[in-house]
Design an enzyme around this catalytic site. Sequence first.
Site, short mmCIF file in Angstrom:
data_model
loop_
_atom_site.label_atom_id
_atom_site.label_comp_id
_atom_site.label_asym_id
_atom_site.label_seq_id
_atom_site.Cartn_x
_atom_site.Cartn_y
_atom_site.Cartn_z
N CYS A 62 -9.19 112.39 4.06
CA CYS A 62 -9.80 111.28 4.83
C CYS A 62 -10.69 110.39 4.06
O CYS A 62 -10.80 110.52 2.74
CB CYS A 62 -10.68 111.78 5.95
SG CYS A 62 -12.17 112.84 5.45
N CYS B 105 -16.33 117.75 3.01
CA CYS B 105 -15.69 116.70 1.82
C CYS B 105 -16.44 116.71 0.69
O CYS B 105 -15.71 116.85 -0.50
CB CYS B 105 -15.53 115.52 2.47
SG CYS B 105 -14.44 115.01 3.82
N ASP C 249 -7.30 118.41 3.96
CA ASP C 249 -7.58 117.69 2.68
C ASP C 249 -7.27 118.53 1.48
O ASP C 249 -7.41 119.56 1.16
CB ASP C 249 -9.23 117.34 2.49
CG ASP C 249 -9.68 116.57 3.41
OD1 ASP C 249 -8.60 115.56 4.36
OD2 ASP C 249 -10.81 116.28 3.89
N CYS D 2 -8.77 121.16 7.59
CA CYS D 2 -8.58 119.65 7.95
C CYS D 2 -7.30 119.06 7.13
O CYS D 2 -7.04 117.88 7.37
CB CYS D 2 -9.83 118.96 7.54
SG CYS D 2 -10.15 118.89 5.67
#
Length: 168
Positions: A96, A139, A72, A70
């Site tokens: 995000c 996350c 991150d 993603c």
Amino acid sequence: KMAATGAGRLRRAASVLLLRTPRLPPRELSAPARLYHKKVVDHYENPRNVGSLDKTSKNVGTGLVGAPACGDVMKLQIQVDEEGKIVDARFKTFGCGSAIASSSLATEWVKGKTVEEALTIKNTDIAKELCLPPVKLHCSMLAEDAIKAALADYKLKQEPKKGEAARE
């Protein structure tokens, strides 16, 4: 006159493009905001402990982790006192809202804990606190990994360097 004609053509071309561009109804534009729980929005809009500590300091541990899937990237740092208690924590995250919120919460939770207590923080606890949906669980996993990496870096700095132990 030539510049005016060119500007007129440009305006007409732009208006044709704008008219042909599909538009979403206003209520659909706010959909991303509805996807995040209010706790995530709070940590995203008011992140706690953003910044950096001196990574060269012996009592600071730095964890840098990323999720290639993603994009991150999370940096989490802890500062530990002489008694082994985490007295400060900072983070910088590129990602995000859920990644930023997970980092922010993680820094709040590690403060005041011993190094060993901080190791007990799990991604499931972070995800539960922030009400993360399954698609955002990575996350909270990043946040747990960042805590562990920062603690490992701190512990590594506490070990005597080769040659130092022989001199003592």
